[in-house]
Design an enzyme around this catalytic site. Structure first.
Site, PDB file in Angstrom:
ATOM      1  N   ASP A 258      20.998  40.189  51.963  1.00 42.70           N
ATOM      2  CA  ASP A 258      21.083  40.156  53.410  1.00 42.70           C
ATOM      3  C   ASP A 258      21.995  38.973  53.532  1.00 42.70           C
ATOM      4  O   ASP A 258      22.295  38.092  52.786  1.00 42.70           O
ATOM      5  CB  ASP A 258      19.739  39.877  54.141  1.00 42.70           C
TER       6      ASP A 258
ATOM      7  N   ASP B 293      22.752  36.944  57.377  1.00 43.57           N
ATOM      8  CA  ASP B 293      22.259  35.912  58.291  1.00 43.57           C
ATOM      9  C   ASP B 293      20.936  35.717  57.935  1.00 43.57           C
ATOM     10  O   ASP B 293      20.117  36.398  58.080  1.00 43.57           O
ATOM     11  CB  ASP B 293      22.422  36.642  59.827  1.00 43.57           C
TER      12      ASP B 293
ATOM     13  N   GLY C  12      22.697  43.837  58.534  1.00 41.94           N
ATOM     14  CA  GLY C  12      22.722  44.295  59.858  1.00 41.94           C
ATOM     15  C   GLY C  12      24.303  44.163  60.566  1.00 41.94           C
ATOM     16  O   GLY C  12      24.662  44.928  61.453  1.00 41.94           O
TER      17      GLY C  12
ATOM     18  N   ASN D  77      13.845  43.824  58.881  1.00 41.57           N
ATOM     19  CA  ASN D  77      14.722  44.984  58.465  1.00 41.57           C
ATOM     20  C   ASN D  77      15.287  44.879  56.930  1.00 41.57           C
ATOM     21  O   ASN D  77      15.524  45.830  56.452  1.00 41.57           O
ATOM     22  CB  ASN D  77      16.149  44.886  59.228  1.00 41.57           C
TER      23      ASN D  77
END
Length: 273
Positions: A14, A16, A49, A222
């Site tokens: 991921d 952030d 995301g 997520n």
């Protein structure tokens, strides 16, 4: 780092709260570590995301161009060299209904990532700090009259999670299993097509045996499916507490402020050497 026949052939991260530092930049140790590993044949995959154009610019500027990019939480997959590989978008009618839900405009703003950019219902200048490296920016629109095009996700931003709870309940009631919703951070509620996730994108991209030799890093809800799918899932020290509760058996590593992903990878590959 010493050469080795790596126990992990694939690294997935991921951005952030995970690979990016709190100021939303890639640290030098992170860039150097990823450069070393990719040059030695380790596959690196971004799973975020964030939208494609933003992520592509970040890694191009860092000199890392041999990557797979899973963006918009799995709605899109690209190879930085060969282009787009996969796209799974929301129905335009569903996107319109989502963006025009009733909520307190003083506490929440609604956004979309689409084929032709990032759209938002009001000006929020502080959001620019998330995209300093790429220069990616939003356009303010009235979603009641907006022309939706290949909507990868709709997302709601607030100062904290409280104003998002009634919106989540509305989404459950109105859309049920026709959409997938999750939180990339406590203050960010995201909605994609029903079968979209970082994990489903990874399964589309790689055969099962490839994921059985992968390590992944994340900090938000997520990331639950992704971290559960691979050989080794790692949770950041600064993660959303709800992620830790969901996956209590997974190891927590250092924080993104300490470039915890890079530090952890160095430790792993030095042990193998």
């Amino acid at each position: 780092m010493a050469n080795s026949s790596a126990i992990y052939s694939t690294i997935i991260s991921d951005l952030d709260g995970t690979l990016l530092m709190p100021d939303h930049h890639l640290g030098k140790l992170t860039v150097d570590t990823l450069t070393d590993l990719t040059q030695r044949g380790i596959q690196f995959v971004v799973a975020t995301g964030r939208p494609f154009l933003d992520v592509h610019a970040i890694f191009t500027a860092a000199g890392l161009d041999d990557l797979y990019l899973i963006t918009s939480n799995g709605a899109r997959i690209d190879n930085m060299k060969s282009g787009n590989l996969y796209l799974n978008t929301l129905d335009n009618d569903i996107a319109r209904k989502l963006t025009t839900l009733s909520f307190d405009p003083e506490k929440v703003c609604v956004n979309t990532y689409e084929a032709n950019g990032w759209f938002i219902d009001r000006d929020v200048p502080e959001l620019a700090t998330f995209h300093q490296d790429s220069g990616f920016g939003y356009q303010v629109v009235d979603f009641h009259h907006h022309q939706f095009q290949d909507v990868e996700k709709v997302f709601f931003l607030a100062r904290d999670g409280e104003p998002l709870k009634p919106i989540e309940e509305k989404i459950k009631k109105l859309f049920g299993n026709s959409v997938k919703w999750t939180y990339s951070a406590p203050h960010c509620l995201e909605v994609m097509n029903a079968d979209v996730s970082k994990a489903s994108a990874l399964q589309h991209l790689f055969p099962a045996h490839k994921l059985e030799s992968a390590i992944a890093f994340g900090d938000g809800l997520n990331d639950v499916e992704m971290l559960s799918l691979v050989k080794t899932g790692c949770i950041m020290e600064n993660a959303d507490p709800r992620l830790v509760l969901e996956l209590p058996h997974l190891k927590q590593i250092g924080s993104n402020a300490e470039q915890g992903v890079a530090t952890h990878l160095i430790r792993i590959f030095e042990k193998e050497g």
